[in-house]
Design a protein around this motif. Sequence first.
Motif, PDB file in Angstrom:
ATOM      1  N   THR A   1      38.666 -24.774  -3.516  1.00  0.00           N
ATOM      2  CA  THR A   1      38.698 -24.224  -4.873  1.00  0.00           C
ATOM      3  C   THR A   1      40.127 -24.158  -5.420  1.00  0.00           C
ATOM      4  OG1 THR A   1      38.746 -21.967  -4.008  1.00  0.00           O
ATOM      5  CG2 THR A   1      36.578 -22.894  -4.559  1.00  0.00           C
TER       6      THR A   1
ATOM      7  N   VAL B   1      42.989 -22.956  -4.170  1.00  0.00           N
ATOM      8  CA  VAL B   1      43.876 -21.851  -3.822  1.00  0.00           C
ATOM      9  C   VAL B   1      44.932 -22.412  -2.867  1.00  0.00           C
ATOM     10  CG1 VAL B   1      44.039 -19.607  -2.668  1.00  0.00           C
ATOM     11  CG2 VAL B   1      42.044 -20.145  -4.085  1.00  0.00           C
TER      12      VAL B   1
ATOM     13  N   SER C   1      42.635 -24.706  -0.416  1.00  0.00           N
ATOM     14  CA  SER C   1      41.187 -24.535  -0.253  1.00  0.00           C
ATOM     15  C   SER C   1      40.485 -25.552  -1.151  1.00  0.00           C
ATOM     16  CB  SER C   1      40.766 -23.123  -0.649  1.00  0.00           C
ATOM     17  OG  SER C   1      40.834 -22.966  -2.050  1.00  0.00           O
TER      18      SER C   1
ATOM     19  N   TYR D   1      48.382 -21.764  -0.252  1.00  0.00           N
ATOM     20  CA  TYR D   1      49.059 -20.812   0.628  1.00  0.00           C
ATOM     21  C   TYR D   1      50.282 -21.510   1.206  1.00  0.00           C
ATOM     22  CZ  TYR D   1      50.090 -17.955   4.720  1.00  0.00           C
ATOM     23  OH  TYR D   1      50.723 -17.182   5.661  1.00  0.00           O
TER      24      TYR D   1
ATOM     25  N   LYS E   1      40.072 -15.021   3.723  1.00  0.00           N
ATOM     26  CA  LYS E   1      39.316 -14.536   2.567  1.00  0.00           C
ATOM     27  C   LYS E   1      38.994 -15.664   1.590  1.00  0.00           C
ATOM     28  CE  LYS E   1      39.572 -11.206  -1.225  1.00  0.00           C
ATOM     29  NZ  LYS E   1      40.367 -10.130  -1.836  1.00  0.00           N
ATOM     30  N   TYR E   2      39.968 -16.547   1.354  1.00  0.00           N
ATOM     31  CA  TYR E   2      39.789 -17.620   0.367  1.00  0.00           C
ATOM     32  C   TYR E   2      39.513 -18.979   1.004  1.00  0.00           C
ATOM     33  CZ  TYR E   2      41.392 -14.163  -2.932  1.00  0.00           C
ATOM     34  OH  TYR E   2      41.503 -13.021  -3.699  1.00  0.00           O
ATOM     35  N   ASN E   3      39.292 -19.013   2.323  1.00  0.00           N
ATOM     36  CA  ASN E   3      38.985 -20.232   3.069  1.00  0.00           C
ATOM     37  C   ASN E   3      40.024 -21.330   2.810  1.00  0.00           C
ATOM     38  OD1 ASN E   3      37.419 -21.558   4.986  1.00  0.00           O
ATOM     39  ND2 ASN E   3      36.244 -22.627   3.407  1.00  0.00           N
ATOM     40  N   VAL E   4      41.283 -20.968   2.943  1.00  0.00           N
ATOM     41  CA  VAL E   4      42.393 -21.895   2.739  1.00  0.00           C
ATOM     42  C   VAL E   4      42.695 -22.550   4.086  1.00  0.00           C
ATOM     43  CG1 VAL E   4      44.755 -22.119   1.896  1.00  0.00           C
ATOM     44  CG2 VAL E   4      43.256 -20.369   0.943  1.00  0.00           C
TER      45      VAL E   4
ATOM     46  N   PHE F   1      44.542 -13.379   3.765  1.00  0.00           N
ATOM     47  CA  PHE F   1      44.421 -14.209   2.573  1.00  0.00           C
ATOM     48  C   PHE F   1      43.724 -15.540   2.848  1.00  0.00           C
ATOM     49  CE2 PHE F   1      46.000 -17.392  -0.377  1.00  0.00           C
ATOM     50  CZ  PHE F   1      45.812 -16.774  -1.602  1.00  0.00           C
ATOM     51  N   THR F   2      44.186 -16.275   3.872  1.00  0.00           N
ATOM     52  CA  THR F   2      43.609 -17.609   4.106  1.00  0.00           C
ATOM     53  C   THR F   2      42.165 -17.525   4.575  1.00  0.00           C
ATOM     54  OG1 THR F   2      44.559 -17.731   6.336  1.00  0.00           O
ATOM     55  CG2 THR F   2      45.831 -18.716   4.536  1.00  0.00           C
TER      56      THR F   2
END
Length: 89
Positions: free
Chosen positions: A14, A16, A12, A18, A43-46, A40-41
């Motif tokens: 930020t 993060v 991401s 994955y 939620k955290y925009n990965v 997860f991806t």
Amino acid sequence: MPKVYYVYILASQTRVLYIGMTSAIEHRVFQHKTHAFAGFTAKYNVTSLVYFERHGDVMTAIRREKEMKAWRREEKSQLIESTNPSGRT
């Protein structure tokens, strides 16, 4: 034609990370980018593909994915930077 499996790392903005495994990398990255599934991806925009490797055997790919997931962040970052110096980690 033999099947190919991919172990991949997404990042991401930020930083993060994955790690995942798939046999259809283009489709799977599209799913991550469009948040096709809550998780997860999403939620955290990965969404940025920063690393991938190919494997000819599904069990080898699964073992590699698990191995990489167990690494410290620094090891993951070194792997990304070794093949993708401009990748965000």
